[in-house]
Write a protein that holds these residues in place. Structure first.
Motif, PDB file in Angstrom:
ATOM      1  N   MET A 131      -1.424  -5.379 -19.388  1.00 46.21           N
ATOM      2  CA  MET A 131      -0.863  -4.614 -18.284  1.00 46.21           C
ATOM      3  C   MET A 131       0.547  -5.082 -17.937  1.00 46.21           C
ATOM      4  N   LYS A 132       1.434  -4.111 -17.663  1.00 50.86           N
ATOM      5  CA  LYS A 132       2.808  -4.414 -17.266  1.00 50.86           C
ATOM      6  C   LYS A 132       3.005  -4.283 -15.757  1.00 50.86           C
ATOM      7  N   ASP A 133       1.954  -3.886 -15.070  1.00 47.60           N
ATOM      8  CA  ASP A 133       1.950  -3.835 -13.611  1.00 47.60           C
ATOM      9  C   ASP A 133       0.500  -4.008 -13.175  1.00 47.60           C
ATOM     10  N   TYR A 134       0.319  -4.315 -11.912  1.00 41.39           N
ATOM     11  CA  TYR A 134      -1.036  -4.449 -11.368  1.00 41.39           C
ATOM     12  C   TYR A 134      -1.150  -3.516 -10.165  1.00 41.39           C
ATOM     13  N   CYS A 135      -1.149  -2.232 -10.486  1.00 47.17           N
ATOM     14  CA  CYS A 135      -1.208  -1.158  -9.507  1.00 47.17           C
ATOM     15  C   CYS A 135      -2.491  -0.360  -9.728  1.00 47.17           C
ATOM     16  N   TYR A 159       0.842  -1.187   0.000  1.00 48.80           N
ATOM     17  CA  TYR A 159       0.000   0.000   0.000  1.00 48.80           C
ATOM     18  C   TYR A 159       0.887   1.250   0.000  1.00 48.80           C
ATOM     19  N   TYR A 160       0.554   2.209  -0.852  1.00 51.33           N
ATOM     20  CA  TYR A 160       1.387   3.401  -0.991  1.00 51.33           C
ATOM     21  C   TYR A 160       0.587   4.650  -0.661  1.00 51.33           C
ATOM     22  N   ILE A 161       1.194   5.543   0.146  1.00 54.36           N
ATOM     23  CA  ILE A 161       0.597   6.820   0.522  1.00 54.36           C
ATOM     24  C   ILE A 161       1.534   7.927   0.052  1.00 54.36           C
ATOM     25  N   HIS A 162       1.000   8.891  -0.690  1.00 53.48           N
ATOM     26  CA  HIS A 162       1.817   9.915  -1.343  1.00 53.48           C
ATOM     27  C   HIS A 162       1.252  11.291  -1.040  1.00 53.48           C
ATOM     28  N   LEU A 163       2.077  12.155  -0.460  1.00 59.02           N
ATOM     29  CA  LEU A 163       1.699  13.542  -0.210  1.00 59.02           C
ATOM     30  C   LEU A 163       2.579  14.456  -1.051  1.00 59.02           C
ATOM     31  N   GLU A 164       1.955  15.200  -1.941  1.00 56.54           N
ATOM     32  CA  GLU A 164       2.627  16.154  -2.816  1.00 56.54           C
ATOM     33  C   GLU A 164       1.601  17.216  -3.183  1.00 56.54           C
ATOM     34  N   PRO A 165       1.947  18.487  -3.111  1.00 53.63           N
ATOM     35  CA  PRO A 165       0.966  19.533  -3.414  1.00 53.63           C
ATOM     36  C   PRO A 165       0.307  19.324  -4.780  1.00 53.63           C
ATOM     37  N   GLY A 166      -1.005  19.177  -4.775  1.00 53.88           N
ATOM     38  CA  GLY A 166      -1.757  18.977  -6.003  1.00 53.88           C
ATOM     39  C   GLY A 166      -1.732  17.576  -6.555  1.00 53.88           C
ATOM     40  N   HIS A 167      -1.013  16.649  -5.894  1.00 51.71           N
ATOM     41  CA  HIS A 167      -0.868  15.290  -6.436  1.00 51.71           C
ATOM     42  C   HIS A 167      -0.881  14.242  -5.320  1.00 51.71           C
ATOM     43  N   CYS A 168      -1.716  14.412  -4.323  1.00 50.59           N
ATOM     44  CA  CYS A 168      -1.811  13.422  -3.252  1.00 50.59           C
ATOM     45  C   CYS A 168      -2.586  12.202  -3.757  1.00 50.59           C
ATOM     46  N   LEU A 169      -2.191  11.021  -3.306  1.00 48.72           N
ATOM     47  CA  LEU A 169      -2.898   9.820  -3.760  1.00 48.72           C
ATOM     48  C   LEU A 169      -2.691   8.655  -2.816  1.00 48.72           C
ATOM     49  N   LEU A 170      -3.560   7.673  -2.985  1.00 46.15           N
ATOM     50  CA  LEU A 170      -3.458   6.364  -2.337  1.00 46.15           C
ATOM     51  C   LEU A 170      -3.366   5.318  -3.431  1.00 46.15           C
ATOM     52  N   SER A 171      -2.593   4.288  -3.183  1.00 46.49           N
ATOM     53  CA  SER A 171      -2.406   3.274  -4.213  1.00 46.49           C
ATOM     54  C   SER A 171      -2.123   1.931  -3.556  1.00 46.49           C
ATOM     55  N   CYS A 172      -2.411   0.861  -4.265  1.00 43.83           N
ATOM     56  CA  CYS A 172      -1.967  -0.455  -3.806  1.00 43.83           C
ATOM     57  C   CYS A 172      -1.758  -1.349  -5.016  1.00 43.83           C
ATOM     58  N   GLY A 173      -0.924  -2.349  -4.822  1.00 39.41           N
ATOM     59  CA  GLY A 173      -0.678  -3.276  -5.917  1.00 39.41           C
ATOM     60  C   GLY A 173       0.794  -3.601  -6.090  1.00 39.41           C
ATOM     61  N   ASN A 174       1.146  -3.940  -7.305  1.00 35.19           N
ATOM     62  CA  ASN A 174       2.453  -4.498  -7.625  1.00 35.19           C
ATOM     63  C   ASN A 174       3.080  -3.734  -8.787  1.00 35.19           C
ATOM     64  N   TYR A 175       4.348  -3.367  -8.627  1.00 33.68           N
ATOM     65  CA  TYR A 175       5.022  -2.489  -9.573  1.00 33.68           C
ATOM     66  C   TYR A 175       6.179  -3.207 -10.257  1.00 33.68           C
ATOM     67  N   TRP A 176       6.474  -2.805 -11.487  1.00 32.86           N
ATOM     68  CA  TRP A 176       7.691  -3.196 -12.190  1.00 32.86           C
ATOM     69  C   TRP A 176       7.962  -4.694 -12.111  1.00 32.86           C
ATOM     70  N   LEU A 177       7.008  -5.478 -12.532  1.00 33.64           N
ATOM     71  CA  LEU A 177       7.169  -6.927 -12.479  1.00 33.64           C
ATOM     72  C   LEU A 177       7.998  -7.418 -13.659  1.00 33.64           C
ATOM     73  N   PRO A 178       8.931  -8.341 -13.430  1.00 30.18           N
ATOM     74  CA  PRO A 178       9.728  -8.889 -14.532  1.00 30.18           C
ATOM     75  C   PRO A 178       8.859  -9.742 -15.453  1.00 30.18           C
ATOM     76  N   THR A 179       9.351  -9.950 -16.649  1.00 34.90           N
ATOM     77  CA  THR A 179       8.554 -10.595 -17.696  1.00 34.90           C
ATOM     78  C   THR A 179       8.079 -11.989 -17.299  1.00 34.90           C
ATOM     79  N   ASN A 180       8.939 -12.777 -16.666  1.00 39.02           N
ATOM     80  CA  ASN A 180       8.526 -14.144 -16.328  1.00 39.02           C
ATOM     81  C   ASN A 180       7.370 -14.153 -15.325  1.00 39.02           C
ATOM     82  N   ILE A 181       7.389 -13.213 -14.376  1.00 38.73           N
ATOM     83  CA  ILE A 181       6.294 -13.154 -13.404  1.00 38.73           C
ATOM     84  C   ILE A 181       5.041 -12.585 -14.046  1.00 38.73           C
ATOM     85  N   LEU A 182       5.200 -11.597 -14.914  1.00 43.89           N
ATOM     86  CA  LEU A 182       4.045 -11.080 -15.645  1.00 43.89           C
ATOM     87  C   LEU A 182       3.371 -12.189 -16.436  1.00 43.89           C
TER      88      LEU A 182
END
Length: 232
Positions: free
Chosen positions: A187-191, A99-122
């Motif tokens: 999809m190349k990620d599941y985020c 789970y990802y929590i991001h604070l940035e002026p004008g760009h706050c967000l919540l996210s969850c999932g999986n990033y930058w997965l290698p080809t074999n796992i994809l």
């Protein structure tokens, strides 16, 4: 969290991203970061209530350095313009999602999932989706998931919410082009992500709304983690 304090400092950093200014305002940085970290500590406790796998994670485990690594970047600004925390059971560098929590002026967000997965796992994730399509669709087409993350297949962060940061332009090699749900195979990620207003993290109720948003994405993440965990 005192988002006015945190985002005000981040706005100042964006306008004065240099070491002399930062050193003069180090106390402001420390105050903003401490407030952010207190919020993340509360977030970890709340997320642990519905996902006990992250109950061992500390604030230090989840947060990132504010200093940028400029060695391989054309942008030599020494400091980030955001605070972020990745609450993941296997750590920030693991493929297992979190789970990802991001604070940035004008760009706050919540996210969850999986990033930058290698080809074999994809490839394994795509095979799992095809083998268990009904289960996958229950994860990504439920009412709550679509409310917070539903968007077209070409959604970007500017869209406000979405599922999948990067996609192949065509069907991945070795998979049937006529598969009914081909967008999920491209999809190349599941985020999944959901942008929130700058004042979202203020007050007393933000943890309740954060829980609802992240819980909506958890079944999808669990589905993909079940594949990834065979490799870790």
């Amino acid at each position: 969290m005192d988002t006015r304090k945190i985002l005000g400092f981040l706005n100042d950093v964006a306008a004065n991203n240099n070491r002399p200014w930062f050193l003069e305002h180090k106390e402001e940085y420390n105050a903003a970061r401490e407030d952010f970290e207190r919020g993340i500590e509360s977030a970890i406790l709340r997320i642990s209530a519905f996902d006990p796998s992250v109950s061992h994670i500390t604030v230090k485990d989840a947060t990132y350095r504010f200093y940028r690594d400029t060695r391989f970047s054309n942008d030599k600004s020494p400091y980030k313009n955001h605070f972020g925390a990745y609450i993941a059971a296997h750590g920030k560098k693991a493929l297992h999602g979190g789970y990802y929590i991001h604070l940035e002026p004008g760009h706050c967000l919540l996210s969850c999932g999986n990033y930058w997965l290698p080809t074999n796992i994809l490839t394994s994730c795509r095979n799992e989706i095809m083998a268990n399509t009904e289960e996958w669709l229950r994860c990504v087409r439920g009412e709550e998931f679509l409310k917070f993350f539903g968007a077209g297949p070409e959604a970007v962060f500017a869209s406000g919410q979405g599922f999948g940061i990067e996609r192949l332009k065509t069907c991945p090699a070795g998979f049937p082009r006529d598969y009914e749900h081909i967008d999920y195979l491209r999809m190349k990620d599941y985020c999944c992500w959901h942008c929130v207003p700058d004042d979202f993290f203020s007050g007393e109720v933000w943890l309740d709304e954060m829980e609802r948003i992240l819980k909506a994405g958890k079944p999808m993440m669990d589905f993909i983690n079940s594949v990834i965990d065979d490799y870790e």
